[in-house]
Design a protein around this motif. Structure first.
Motif, short mmCIF file in Angstrom:
data_model
loop_
_atom_site.label_atom_id
_atom_site.label_comp_id
_atom_site.label_asym_id
_atom_site.label_seq_id
_atom_site.Cartn_x
_atom_site.Cartn_y
_atom_site.Cartn_z
N CYS A 1 32.00 -10.78 20.69
CA CYS A 1 31.07 -11.53 21.54
C CYS A 1 31.59 -12.93 21.81
O CYS A 1 31.46 -13.45 22.93
CB CYS A 1 29.69 -11.57 20.89
SG CYS A 1 28.84 -9.98 20.82
N ALA A 2 32.17 -13.57 20.79
CA ALA A 2 32.77 -14.88 20.99
C ALA A 2 33.99 -14.79 21.91
O ALA A 2 34.22 -15.67 22.74
CB ALA A 2 33.16 -15.49 19.65
N ALA A 3 34.78 -13.71 21.78
CA ALA A 3 35.94 -13.52 22.64
C ALA A 3 35.51 -13.34 24.10
O ALA A 3 36.19 -13.82 25.03
CB ALA A 3 36.75 -12.32 22.17
N LEU A 4 34.39 -12.67 24.32
CA LEU A 4 33.89 -12.50 25.69
C LEU A 4 33.48 -13.84 26.29
O LEU A 4 33.57 -14.04 27.50
CB LEU A 4 32.71 -11.53 25.70
CG LEU A 4 33.06 -10.06 25.45
CD1 LEU A 4 31.80 -9.22 25.30
CD2 LEU A 4 33.92 -9.51 26.58
N ALA A 5 33.05 -14.78 25.44
CA ALA A 5 32.73 -16.12 25.93
C ALA A 5 34.00 -16.83 26.40
O ALA A 5 33.95 -17.68 27.30
CB ALA A 5 32.03 -16.93 24.83
N VAL A 6 35.14 -16.51 25.78
CA VAL A 6 36.42 -17.05 26.26
C VAL A 6 36.71 -16.49 27.65
O VAL A 6 37.14 -17.21 28.55
CB VAL A 6 37.56 -16.70 25.27
CG1 VAL A 6 38.91 -17.17 25.82
CG2 VAL A 6 37.29 -17.35 23.91
N LEU B 1 39.75 -14.37 17.27
CA LEU B 1 39.06 -13.80 18.43
C LEU B 1 39.95 -12.86 19.23
O LEU B 1 39.55 -12.41 20.31
CB LEU B 1 38.53 -14.92 19.34
CG LEU B 1 37.58 -15.92 18.69
CD1 LEU B 1 36.98 -16.85 19.74
CD2 LEU B 1 36.48 -15.23 17.90
N GLU B 2 41.13 -12.56 18.71
CA GLU B 2 42.00 -11.60 19.37
C GLU B 2 41.47 -10.19 19.10
O GLU B 2 41.45 -9.74 17.95
CB GLU B 2 43.43 -11.74 18.85
CG GLU B 2 44.41 -10.72 19.39
CD GLU B 2 44.50 -10.73 20.90
OE1 GLU B 2 44.19 -9.67 21.49
OE2 GLU B 2 44.84 -11.78 21.47
N VAL B 3 41.06 -9.49 20.16
CA VAL B 3 40.33 -8.24 19.96
C VAL B 3 41.21 -7.13 19.39
O VAL B 3 40.69 -6.15 18.82
CB VAL B 3 39.69 -7.76 21.29
CG1 VAL B 3 38.64 -8.75 21.75
CG2 VAL B 3 40.74 -7.55 22.37
N THR B 4 42.53 -7.25 19.50
CA THR B 4 43.41 -6.23 18.92
C THR B 4 43.86 -6.59 17.52
O THR B 4 44.63 -5.85 16.90
CB THR B 4 44.65 -6.01 19.81
OG1 THR B 4 45.36 -7.25 19.94
CG2 THR B 4 44.25 -5.51 21.19
N GLU C 1 38.96 -22.19 20.60
CA GLU C 1 38.45 -22.92 19.44
C GLU C 1 36.97 -23.24 19.58
O GLU C 1 36.22 -23.21 18.60
CB GLU C 1 39.27 -24.18 19.19
CG GLU C 1 40.69 -23.92 18.72
CD GLU C 1 40.74 -23.01 17.50
OE1 GLU C 1 40.18 -23.38 16.45
OE2 GLU C 1 41.32 -21.91 17.60
N THR C 2 36.53 -23.54 20.81
CA THR C 2 35.10 -23.78 21.03
C THR C 2 34.31 -22.50 20.81
O THR C 2 33.22 -22.52 20.21
CB THR C 2 34.85 -24.33 22.44
OG1 THR C 2 35.59 -25.54 22.62
CG2 THR C 2 33.38 -24.61 22.67
N ALA C 3 34.86 -21.39 21.27
CA ALA C 3 34.18 -20.10 21.05
C ALA C 3 34.13 -19.77 19.57
O ALA C 3 33.11 -19.28 19.06
CB ALA C 3 34.90 -19.00 21.83
N LEU C 4 35.21 -20.05 18.85
CA LEU C 4 35.23 -19.81 17.41
C LEU C 4 34.20 -20.69 16.70
O LEU C 4 33.55 -20.25 15.74
CB LEU C 4 36.63 -20.06 16.85
CG LEU C 4 36.84 -19.79 15.35
CD1 LEU C 4 36.51 -18.34 15.00
CD2 LEU C 4 38.27 -20.13 14.94
N VAL D 1 40.76 -14.05 6.62
CA VAL D 1 42.17 -14.06 6.97
C VAL D 1 42.44 -12.91 7.94
O VAL D 1 42.13 -11.75 7.63
CB VAL D 1 43.08 -13.92 5.72
CG1 VAL D 1 44.55 -13.96 6.13
CG2 VAL D 1 42.77 -15.02 4.71
N THR D 2 42.96 -13.23 9.11
CA THR D 2 43.24 -12.23 10.14
C THR D 2 44.73 -12.25 10.48
O THR D 2 45.40 -13.26 10.28
CB THR D 2 42.43 -12.51 11.41
OG1 THR D 2 42.63 -13.88 11.82
CG2 THR D 2 40.95 -12.29 11.17
#
Length: 382
Positions: free
Chosen positions: A315-320, A366-369, A327-330, A360-361
């Motif tokens: 959902c945050a990634a879609l805001a991007v 916010l990277e969907v993959t 960073e604002t979305a995060l 830890v990613t």
């Protein structure tokens, strides 16, 4: 625990391209570039291997544990559709921490949620802030109650229209809220005046629950999609001097200037779905970006189970995609979410002294993959 070799998203300062986070007990002890990493570390070490280190994600509005996953009526405990005024209902009495969606939340890096009743009633009940790890809710509570849920617009209208009972109009919804807030004020005045010669009023569970609201100690989170409902919520909050947050705010981007002038934050979402009812006509991925440009504080939510809790980062990634920078979305699911919830003293950023809720990613959060490699809650890898 020492987490090393990752891009550190502090959220209270610049991103550190190659840094570390040191944990002592349940708290963050130190954060910095890798060259400042503690020498002769005697604890465990987790190598992020060039991935990303960020605070645990916070969903500021959902119903996790209130509507059981794939269980139907037996576990549908979010809406008491028998009384339009139910402020005395407590989320902690309904949450099922063993619902498998808690596991999905943890696996996705969602470490804290604000969860509680749905929007069937104009005054719905108390939300709680809880961690997503645990087997009984009392050990998971961060703060309860964290807010009082109010609901305007289509949902309570539909519930009571189907029952042919009040409220069936927006006027009646607002009137019920006002009536009970006024009763709570009078109830509090009578309690304050009671002494040896004057008996206190008879105990009233509903008014007791509303006392912290009208005394400014407990904020109201107001379910409102349509612009006019958002304005009504703010109007009522202003009349009774309430601390106010708008939840969903689907059309909030149409009245950004009003929200900025009133200083009212918005928890926006869910944005992943169709326009399933008239109130969602103005749904847009651009809403968070427009709120940000207009200076309105905002967070992003899933409204789980409307959008499954594990898709909060999506959902945050879609805001991007809608115009926000990453960073604002995060920040809308970390530090800004914590600020709006009133939890930023302990959560939301990788700041020494705060709780060690860390994700830890292998790629940007916010990277969907990308994938979550490790999650820590209170310094413990879960």
């Amino acid at each position: 625990m020492l987490i090393i070799n990752g891009t550190v998203h502090r959220m209270d300062g610049p991103v550190i391209e190659n840094g570390f986070v040191a944990i002592s007990g349940s708290k963050i002890a130190q954060v910095g570039p890798i060259e400042n990493c503690p020498k002769n570390w005697t604890g465990d070490v987790f190598d992020a291997q060039g991935g990303h280190i960020s605070p645990g994600f916070i969903d500021t509005h959902c119903h996790l544990g209130m509507f059981g996953d794939a269980l139907g009526f037996e576990s549908d405990d979010g809406n008491e559709e028998t009384d339009p005024c139910t402020p005395h209902l407590r989320a902690i009495d309904a949450i099922n921490p063993l619902d498998r969606c808690f596991s999905e939340a943890r696996e996705a890096g969602v470490t804290t949620v604000l969860t509680g009743p749905g929007s069937a009633n104009p005054i719905s009940g108390e939300f709680a802030a809880i961690k997503t790890d645990g087997r009984w809710v009392d050990a998971m509570v961060v703060k309860a109650p964290i807010s009082m849920k109010l609901a305007l617009g289509e949902n309570p209208k539909q519930v009571y229209h189907n029952r042919d009972e009040t409220p069936v109009t927006r006027m009646a919804i607002a009137a019920i809220i006002r009536e009970n807030l006024r009763k709570a004020l009078e109830y509090g005045e009578k309690l304050d005046k009671a002494d040896e010669d004057t008996d206190p009023p008879d105990y009233d569970a509903k008014l007791e629950a509303l006392l912290p609201v009208v005394r400014g100690k407990l904020p109201v989170h107001i379910h409102a999609h349509r612009a006019s409902d958002i304005v009504t919520g703010v109007r009522i909050a202003r009349e009774f001097h309430l601390k106010c947050v708008i939840v969903h705010g689907t059309a909030s981007h149409l009245i950004v200037d009003f929200l900025q002038e009133e200083g009212v934050p918005v928890i926006t979402g869910p944005c992943l779905g169709d326009r399933s009812k008239p109130e969602l006509t103005d749904m847009s991925l651009k809403t968070p970006s427009l709120l940000h440009k207009g200076g309105v504080p905002f967070a992003i939510c899933t409204d789980h189970p409307e959008v499954p809790i594990q898709y909060l980062p999506l959902c945050a990634a879609l805001a991007v995609k809608g115009g926000l920078d990453k960073e604002t979305a995060l920040s809308a699911i970390t530090i800004n979410a914590a600020k709006i919830a009133g939890l930023d003293e302990d959560l939301g950023s990788l700041t020494p002294g705060k709780e060690a809720d860390i994700v830890v990613t292998d790629r940007h959060p916010l990277e969907v993959t990308g994938n979550v490699r490790a999650v820590f809650i209170g310094g413990r890898r879960i």
